[in-house]
Design a protein around this motif. Sequence first.
Motif, PDB file in Angstrom:
ATOM      1  N   LEU A 244      33.010 -40.503  40.297  1.00 14.36           N
ATOM      2  CA  LEU A 244      34.343 -40.335  39.646  1.00 14.36           C
ATOM      3  C   LEU A 244      35.486 -39.887  40.781  1.00 14.36           C
ATOM      4  O   LEU A 244      36.550 -40.666  40.859  1.00 14.36           O
ATOM      5  N   VAL A 245      35.090 -39.226  41.728  1.00 13.44           N
ATOM      6  CA  VAL A 245      36.197 -38.770  42.590  1.00 13.44           C
ATOM      7  C   VAL A 245      36.576 -40.339  43.670  1.00 13.44           C
ATOM      8  O   VAL A 245      37.471 -40.704  43.753  1.00 13.44           O
ATOM      9  N   LEU A 246      35.536 -41.004  44.052  1.00 16.99           N
ATOM     10  CA  LEU A 246      35.817 -42.027  44.700  1.00 16.99           C
ATOM     11  C   LEU A 246      36.493 -43.054  43.940  1.00 16.99           C
ATOM     12  O   LEU A 246      37.265 -44.008  44.519  1.00 16.99           O
ATOM     13  N   CYS A 247      35.987 -43.242  42.511  1.00 18.63           N
ATOM     14  CA  CYS A 247      36.672 -44.031  41.664  1.00 18.63           C
ATOM     15  C   CYS A 247      37.877 -44.038  41.633  1.00 18.63           C
ATOM     16  O   CYS A 247      38.691 -44.789  41.757  1.00 18.63           O
ATOM     17  N   TYR A 248      38.622 -42.640  41.372  1.00 22.30           N
ATOM     18  CA  TYR A 248      39.873 -42.407  41.074  1.00 22.30           C
ATOM     19  C   TYR A 248      40.708 -42.569  42.660  1.00 22.30           C
ATOM     20  O   TYR A 248      41.871 -42.952  42.917  1.00 22.30           O
ATOM     21  N   ALA A 249      39.846 -42.030  43.806  1.00 20.93           N
ATOM     22  CA  ALA A 249      40.755 -42.445  45.293  1.00 20.93           C
ATOM     23  C   ALA A 249      40.944 -43.779  45.262  1.00 20.93           C
ATOM     24  O   ALA A 249      41.888 -44.168  45.555  1.00 20.93           O
ATOM     25  N   ASN A 250      39.844 -44.581  45.112  1.00 23.90           N
ATOM     26  CA  ASN A 250      40.260 -46.159  45.083  1.00 23.90           C
ATOM     27  C   ASN A 250      41.346 -46.552  44.301  1.00 23.90           C
ATOM     28  O   ASN A 250      42.232 -47.633  44.779  1.00 23.90           O
ATOM     29  N   ALA A 251      41.332 -46.312  43.146  1.00 25.05           N
ATOM     30  CA  ALA A 251      42.648 -46.311  42.304  1.00 25.05           C
ATOM     31  C   ALA A 251      44.076 -46.287  43.103  1.00 25.05           C
ATOM     32  O   ALA A 251      44.789 -46.747  42.978  1.00 25.05           O
ATOM     33  N   HIS A 252      43.962 -44.855  43.545  1.00 25.55           N
ATOM     34  CA  HIS A 252      45.348 -44.526  43.906  1.00 25.55           C
ATOM     35  C   HIS A 252      45.801 -45.208  45.316  1.00 25.55           C
ATOM     36  O   HIS A 252      46.635 -45.641  45.515  1.00 25.55           O
ATOM     37  N   PHE A 253      44.614 -45.365  46.131  1.00 23.94           N
ATOM     38  CA  PHE A 253      44.701 -46.027  47.471  1.00 23.94           C
ATOM     39  C   PHE A 253      45.126 -47.579  47.043  1.00 23.94           C
ATOM     40  O   PHE A 253      46.067 -48.107  47.779  1.00 23.94           O
ATOM     41  N   GLY A 254      44.464 -48.202  46.117  1.00 29.47           N
ATOM     42  CA  GLY A 254      44.728 -49.407  45.852  1.00 29.47           C
ATOM     43  C   GLY A 254      46.325 -49.665  45.270  1.00 29.47           C
ATOM     44  O   GLY A 254      46.875 -50.877  45.420  1.00 29.47           O
ATOM     45  N   ALA A 255      46.795 -48.895  44.650  1.00 30.71           N
ATOM     46  CA  ALA A 255      47.992 -48.870  44.187  1.00 30.71           C
ATOM     47  C   ALA A 255      48.944 -48.636  45.358  1.00 30.71           C
ATOM     48  O   ALA A 255      50.139 -48.944  45.087  1.00 30.71           O
TER      49      ALA A 255
ATOM     50  N   GLU B 209      31.369 -42.345  34.296  1.00 35.32           N
ATOM     51  CA  GLU B 209      32.200 -42.152  33.029  1.00 35.32           C
ATOM     52  C   GLU B 209      32.126 -40.777  32.825  1.00 35.32           C
ATOM     53  O   GLU B 209      32.711 -39.953  32.096  1.00 35.32           O
ATOM     54  N   LYS B 210      30.653 -40.393  32.563  1.00 38.12           N
ATOM     55  CA  LYS B 210      30.165 -38.873  31.884  1.00 38.12           C
ATOM     56  C   LYS B 210      30.741 -37.823  32.878  1.00 38.12           C
ATOM     57  O   LYS B 210      30.626 -36.708  32.417  1.00 38.12           O
ATOM     58  N   MET B 211      31.069 -38.063  34.273  1.00 46.41           N
ATOM     59  CA  MET B 211      31.512 -37.024  34.971  1.00 46.41           C
ATOM     60  C   MET B 211      32.911 -36.556  34.517  1.00 46.41           C
ATOM     61  O   MET B 211      33.563 -35.678  34.946  1.00 46.41           O
TER      62      MET B 211
ATOM     63  N   ALA C 214      35.699 -34.838  32.084  1.00 47.61           N
ATOM     64  CA  ALA C 214      35.560 -34.030  30.891  1.00 47.61           C
ATOM     65  C   ALA C 214      36.282 -34.418  29.620  1.00 47.61           C
ATOM     66  O   ALA C 214      35.919 -34.295  28.710  1.00 47.61           O
ATOM     67  N   ALA C 215      37.349 -35.406  29.819  1.00 41.47           N
ATOM     68  CA  ALA C 215      37.831 -36.062  28.818  1.00 41.47           C
ATOM     69  C   ALA C 215      38.512 -37.385  29.381  1.00 41.47           C
ATOM     70  O   ALA C 215      38.748 -37.557  30.688  1.00 41.47           O
ATOM     71  N   ASN C 216      38.930 -38.191  28.548  1.00 39.36           N
ATOM     72  CA  ASN C 216      39.644 -39.536  28.874  1.00 39.36           C
ATOM     73  C   ASN C 216      38.826 -40.107  30.156  1.00 39.36           C
ATOM     74  O   ASN C 216      39.769 -40.243  31.366  1.00 39.36           O
ATOM     75  N   PRO C 217      37.828 -40.427  30.015  1.00 38.92           N
ATOM     76  CA  PRO C 217      37.096 -41.202  31.251  1.00 38.92           C
ATOM     77  C   PRO C 217      37.692 -42.348  31.650  1.00 38.92           C
ATOM     78  O   PRO C 217      38.496 -43.030  30.801  1.00 38.92           O
ATOM     79  N   PRO C 218      37.397 -43.118  32.886  1.00 34.94           N
ATOM     80  CA  PRO C 218      38.345 -43.873  33.148  1.00 34.94           C
ATOM     81  C   PRO C 218      37.575 -45.193  32.376  1.00 34.94           C
ATOM     82  O   PRO C 218      36.363 -45.377  32.349  1.00 34.94           O
ATOM     83  N   GLU C 219      38.642 -45.991  32.336  1.00 32.87           N
ATOM     84  CA  GLU C 219      38.452 -47.356  31.660  1.00 32.87           C
ATOM     85  C   GLU C 219      38.859 -48.550  32.159  1.00 32.87           C
ATOM     86  O   GLU C 219      39.849 -48.554  32.803  1.00 32.87           O
TER      87      GLU C 219
ATOM     88  N   ASN D 161      33.687 -32.962  34.264  1.00 34.67           N
ATOM     89  CA  ASN D 161      32.725 -32.364  33.257  1.00 34.67           C
ATOM     90  C   ASN D 161      31.728 -31.674  33.966  1.00 34.67           C
ATOM     91  O   ASN D 161      30.935 -31.991  34.579  1.00 34.67           O
ATOM     92  N   GLN D 162      32.152 -30.106  34.173  1.00 33.65           N
ATOM     93  CA  GLN D 162      31.222 -29.399  35.048  1.00 33.65           C
ATOM     94  C   GLN D 162      30.002 -29.239  34.665  1.00 33.65           C
ATOM     95  O   GLN D 162      29.043 -29.060  35.505  1.00 33.65           O
ATOM     96  N   ASP D 163      29.633 -29.350  33.518  1.00 40.05           N
ATOM     97  CA  ASP D 163      28.126 -29.127  32.975  1.00 40.05           C
ATOM     98  C   ASP D 163      27.415 -30.303  33.316  1.00 40.05           C
ATOM     99  O   ASP D 163      26.101 -30.315  33.535  1.00 40.05           O
ATOM    100  N   TYR D 164      27.997 -31.624  33.107  1.00 37.84           N
ATOM    101  CA  TYR D 164      27.240 -32.758  33.452  1.00 37.84           C
ATOM    102  C   TYR D 164      27.148 -32.722  35.033  1.00 37.84           C
ATOM    103  O   TYR D 164      25.999 -33.250  35.439  1.00 37.84           O
ATOM    104  N   LEU D 165      28.006 -32.509  35.704  1.00 38.29           N
ATOM    105  CA  LEU D 165      27.793 -32.383  37.263  1.00 38.29           C
ATOM    106  C   LEU D 165      26.728 -31.530  37.505  1.00 38.29           C
ATOM    107  O   LEU D 165      25.739 -31.645  38.663  1.00 38.29           O
ATOM    108  N   ARG D 166      26.671 -30.260  36.967  1.00 40.87           N
ATOM    109  CA  ARG D 166      25.686 -29.351  37.105  1.00 40.87           C
ATOM    110  C   ARG D 166      24.320 -30.251  36.610  1.00 40.87           C
ATOM    111  O   ARG D 166      23.154 -29.935  37.531  1.00 40.87           O
ATOM    112  N   SER D 167      24.195 -30.726  35.798  1.00 40.03           N
ATOM    113  CA  SER D 167      23.014 -31.374  35.350  1.00 40.03           C
ATOM    114  C   SER D 167      22.289 -32.508  36.344  1.00 40.03           C
ATOM    115  O   SER D 167      21.402 -33.132  36.412  1.00 40.03           O
ATOM    116  N   CYS D 168      23.271 -32.984  37.365  1.00 38.56           N
ATOM    117  CA  CYS D 168      23.207 -34.206  38.147  1.00 38.56           C
ATOM    118  C   CYS D 168      22.775 -33.545  39.693  1.00 38.56           C
ATOM    119  O   CYS D 168      22.594 -34.134  40.405  1.00 38.56           O
ATOM    120  N   LEU D 169      22.701 -32.069  40.047  1.00 38.03           N
ATOM    121  CA  LEU D 169      22.319 -31.630  41.224  1.00 38.03           C
ATOM    122  C   LEU D 169      21.133 -32.173  41.551  1.00 38.03           C
ATOM    123  O   LEU D 169      20.000 -32.241  41.037  1.00 38.03           O
TER     124      LEU D 169
END
Length: 416
Positions: A341-352, A372-374, A376-381, A400-408
Amino acid sequence: MSGRTLSARWTRRDLLKIALAAPIASSFGALRAYAQPHRGKVKITSIKAMQIRDIAGNCLIRIDTDAGLTGYGEAGATGPMARGRIETMKGMLIGKDPLSIEQHFHNMTTLMHTYMAHIPTISGIDMALWDLAGKITGLPVSTLMGGPFRDAIPMYSHGIGLNMLDPGSCRAWAQRIREAPEGFTAFKNGIDSVIGVTPARYASTLDRDQLRKVARAYANCREAVGPDIDIAVHCHNELDTPSAIAVAKAVEPMDPLFLEDPLNVPYSEGWMALKRSTRVPVLTGEKLELVRGFRPFLDSQAADIVHPDLAFAGGFTGTRKIADYAALTRTPVALHNVGSLVLCYANAHFGAAIQNFYRSESALGRPTRHVEKMAAANPPEVKHSRLTVPTQPGLGLDFNQDYLRSCLLPGEEWWG
């Protein structure tokens, strides 16, 4: 009015105004202007790295401050590798102002002893510093970078679950993508399974049978999706020069969007031979670093589109320099992304934020919805093949910290 008469009317105050405005016209002038009132008020207290699954071997970077603000980035390195490199750079970052991004970037990238600078780790740190800058100033990264030129960025996806040599599989895939809510209008489909090569392995010179399969595979895709969906040919730097030229000729009737990474990563005369031989646009760059990696491609016009990855090429700071250099030859900039999700949003800002933006790769809309599961609310669409640029401060992340923890990954510790 003559130039002499006009200049005679300039006052010392006028000249001072011009001198103060000059930095604002630079690539990072907006950051300097917005950051100025906040200088020296926040200090970096820690830098951490943590690796999670399903982000192509990358790891997340976290920078904490004494103001209780946290910035997030993504590095093109494993957790252990990034942590090791962070140890060599802590002395130049801990206790320092996170808003001094240009100075930090210069200091980190010019490291030579005892190790040379590790650009993928620096990329993640730089990204996190820009996220922090947005949270400190209350502005989105795209604004700090001088944008936005657009409020949504075009994206492309991948041909997943597809056997291109089977016309029935192609038709089924075409039906799935037409019904998908993201409405992607461009896809890149991999060549490796068609030619029988494991991704990331060099291929022998392709024989006629393999080339016939390549032509048939991409023709099947074009017939299935029709003229309104763009298809790109996705390689992994596995071909030699004669094979790359032959593949370009084999797929040319399909009118591909681009031919990606057919040759070995660094620049060579082979790239020029390929470029001269085909009308198919050539795209490359996901593993190149800084302007120095892209400059020979741009100077020789060996690539029609450059394709940096923010997590490898130098974060926001380094990749902005690449985009500015590419703009000198009016070369469009695409962005590689199979990360979090970090890189996804970073790309959005850079592309803009850049004028010569082309489109971004997307890991959104996968069957697992792991990106999208990363959130907590309003996932990217993605709607109509475009991702809306977040307008919240920084990157606009809400994990979503709980989901991140599950992905360790096994052996990785939660950064707490």
